[in-house]
Design an enzyme around this catalytic site. Structure first.
Site, PDB file in Angstrom:
ATOM      1  CB  THR A  29      -0.943   0.022   1.213  1.00 57.83           C
ATOM      2  OG1 THR A  29      -1.904   1.069   1.048  1.00 57.83           O
ATOM      3  CG2 THR A  29      -0.173   0.255   2.509  1.00 57.83           C
ATOM      4  CB  CYS A  30       0.104   4.801  -0.717  1.00 51.80           C
ATOM      5  SG  CYS A  30      -0.490   4.480  -2.383  1.00 51.80           S
ATOM      6  CB  THR A  31       3.982   4.440   3.208  1.00 51.61           C
ATOM      7  OG1 THR A  31       4.238   4.921   4.518  1.00 51.61           O
ATOM      8  CG2 THR A  31       5.310   4.168   2.517  1.00 51.61           C
TER       9      THR A  31
END
Length: 407
Positions: free
Chosen positions: A373-375
């Site tokens: 996922t995004c970070t």
């Protein structure tokens, strides 16, 4: 006939060049004027039709001392009446309606002024003049002051100052007031501009805030509703057909990660944003094709949103080494154990999706699971990665009893 003018003491004085300077008492004057003999042969004496009127400059007949004294007395009476009337009009400041006074000021050779009112007699009271005007006319000093003021008004130096554009303090104040007015108008214009600009900023701020609320909260509400409907459809389909082979028609199953406290997450094929916006997790088909849980070898790699649109992996940072990750299919429970996390890597790093994820430390083929996922949170600059390895599988019973990791 010589002009008679009242002097400063109220007595009649002969003008310069008069035939006599003898003063006669009023007691010696005859009650009626008598005709005098013509001073020149063949010239008839002029008779005055109105004895009380002042003779004008056109009278040329000789008069006696008695007539001169009478005229002087009349002039004194009129002067006294005029002063009294002037004081009265100054106190009351009212005019007598219906009366009109005609006055004329003449200067004799000595520079003294007198006021004549032709056509009036002793019995008729002249209309009083204003006190200031009467005093000015009867006061030689006031006349001198008036002349001085008129000379000052026509002083060449004053005219030169006016031509040169010199301003007086009053003019300077007027100019300053005009400048202040212009500055005030300019200030008001700037105030309007700033006010409009401020309102635009406030409006933009409100719109931005509404967009943030929509993106981070309302999209979650919509996506979760959609995911819940999709999940119910999958379970209804499973219930109708009973346990059996993997069915990918509406979804391949549900992901359970107790550390994230997100409940069950529907998993579908594909990771394009349109599908992920439905509040689900998707398995990769590109750039690296994902294996499926039932495959003998491979990497079951998944992706989901961290913020907005369900944000199913929002708490991915809560997952720690040793935590369980369970995938539920139509007929099997797949239990994985987390062995490695990568808090940040490039979003272009596709090696983390390899069948053997070497960045995780594994060197040989196995049955792996990868969550991405995004970070950082609320951004998409980097990727957060979690790796797990299959521990065991359990068959689904008729009651779909979950494994102990989910109880």
């Amino acid at each position: 006939m010589a002009d008679l003018t009242p002097g400063e003491d109220g007595t009649a004085e002969p003008a310069c060049g008069s035939a006599s300077d003898t003063r006669t008492s009023p007691d010696d004057a005859p009650t009626e004027p008598t005709s005098a003999s013509p001073s020149q042969p063949g010239q008839a004496p002029e008779e005055s039709e109105e004895p009380e009127a002042e003779p004008d400059e056109s009278d040329e007949g000789p008069t006696g001392n008695g007539k001169r004294a009478q005229l002087a007395s009349t002039a004194r009476d009129r002067a006294t009446a005029r002063d009294s009337s002037a004081d009265t009009i100054a106190n009351t400041d009212t005019d007598e309606p219906g009366t009109t006074a005609t006055t004329a000021t003449t200067n004799d050779g000595a520079g003294e002024g007198r006021t004549e009112q032709p056509g009036s007699d002793d019995e008729t009271t002249d209309e009083p003049e204003p006190a200031s005007e009467a005093r000015t006319k009867s006061d030689p000093e006031n006349e001198a002051d008036t002349e001085a003021e008129s000379k000052v008004g026509t002083d060449p130096e004053n005219e030169a100052d006016a031509r040169s554009g010199d301003t007086k303090p009053g003019d300077a104040q007027s100019g300053a007031g005009a400048g202040s007015g212009a500055r005030g108008r300019g200030g008001r214009r700037w105030a309007v501009v700033i006010s409009v600009f401020g309102e635009l900023l406030i409006t933009a701020g409100v719109i931005l805030a509404l967009f943030v609320v929509y993106s981070l909260w309302w999209t979650n509400v919509l996506a979760n509703r959609e995911a819940e409907r999709e999940g119910e459809r999958v379970r209804d389909h499973w219930a109708q057909e009973g346990p059996g082979a993997l069915d990918t028609k509406d979804g391949i199953g549900f992901l359970h990660v107790p550390s994230m406290h997100e409940g069950e997450i529907l998993v579908k094929k594909g990771t394009d944003p349109k599908k992920l916006n439905q509040g689900i997790a998707g398995y990769y088909t590109k750039p690296v094709k994902s294996a499926l849980p039932q495959d003998a070898k491979g990497n079951f790699s998944l992706a989901a949103h961290r913020d907005g649109h369900g944000a199913k992996f929002h708490r991915i940072d809560k997952i720690e080494k040793g935590d369980p990750v369970v995938f539920e299919s139509k007929d099997t429970w797949y239990v994985y154990t987390v062995y490695k996390t990568l808090p940040e890597t490039s979003k272009y790093n596709v090696d983390v999706l390899d069948p053997v994820p070497k960045e995780s430390g594994r060197k040989r083929a196995g049955r792996y699971i990868t969550l991405t996922t995004c970070t950082p949170v609320y951004t998409s600059r980097h990727r957060y990665v979690v790796w797990g390895e299959l521990e065991r599988t359990e068959k689904v019973d008729a009651d779909r009893t979950p494994p102990r990791e989910l109880r």
